[in-house]
Design an enzyme around this catalytic site. Sequence first.
Site, PDB file in Angstrom:
ATOM      1  N   LYS A   1       0.857  -1.181   0.000  1.00 52.06           N
ATOM      2  CA  LYS A   1       0.000   0.000   0.000  1.00 52.06           C
ATOM      3  C   LYS A   1       0.897   1.236   0.000  1.00 52.06           C
ATOM      4  O   LYS A   1       1.771   1.371   0.840  1.00 52.06           O
ATOM      5  CB  LYS A   1      -0.911   0.007   1.235  1.00 52.06           C
ATOM      6  CG  LYS A   1      -1.891  -1.154   1.273  1.00 52.06           C
ATOM      7  CD  LYS A   1      -2.773  -1.099   2.510  1.00 52.06           C
ATOM      8  CE  LYS A   1      -3.732  -2.267   2.554  1.00 52.06           C
ATOM      9  NZ  LYS A   1      -4.581  -2.227   3.767  1.00 52.06           N
ATOM     10  N   SER A   2       0.671   2.104  -0.950  1.00 52.57           N
ATOM     11  CA  SER A   2       1.502   3.292  -1.040  1.00 52.57           C
ATOM     12  C   SER A   2       0.636   4.516  -1.309  1.00 52.57           C
ATOM     13  O   SER A   2      -0.448   4.406  -1.898  1.00 52.57           O
ATOM     14  CB  SER A   2       2.558   3.155  -2.141  1.00 52.57           C
ATOM     15  OG  SER A   2       1.936   2.974  -3.397  1.00 52.57           O
TER      16      SER A   2
END
Length: 215
Positions: free
Chosen positions: A205-206
């Site tokens: 997740k970014s």
Amino acid sequence: NGCFSETECRELLQKMEELPGHVQQVLDRESRPLRQDAPRAGTLEPALAIGECILWDIGCQNVLASNFIFLGRGFNFPIALEGAMKCKEIAYIHAEGYPAAEMKHGPIALIDQFMPVVCITPRSDPTYEKIKANIEEVKARNGATIAITEDFNTELEDICEHVIHVPCTHEYLMPLISVIPLQLLAYMMGALRGNEVDNPRGLQKSITEIGDTGP
């Protein structure tokens, strides 16, 4: 002429206003195992009898399956793809989403009693009778069929192993409701398999920040 009539527009707007309530109804009915107070954080040990939550029953029965097939027609084909993706992403079970019309071109050869087949089968779908025929073909090969359809539809009870009922809505809005049980099912099977469902392996997740692009 390719345009909605005023009556059709009013009907669709009314159905859209009802949509949040329908979504909440599905969540309240089918996510009960996820809302139970478990002895340890991250565990699922709900005191549910068989039949109290159809998704929980399906998850427990198929948690050891090696493969799934998801079938849908028209608007519901992308929902079949979403169900298959979540099954792989969260439950770590191989799954494929297919247009139901293409079932005879490959997938049908794989169907047996060990291959759960999930069919998105709303009665409001103009191709309902065709996907119902797909279910009959799966049954003829001893496949375990799981169908998603509206609350009022009882036609599938005799030909499917499990039937997941969702509230009735407009044909165009049905995918927004039918996708919820598929996501919950993947989540339940992932938790039953001991997976870290809130942090799937191989996914990152970014957050991408877009700065000032001015001079």
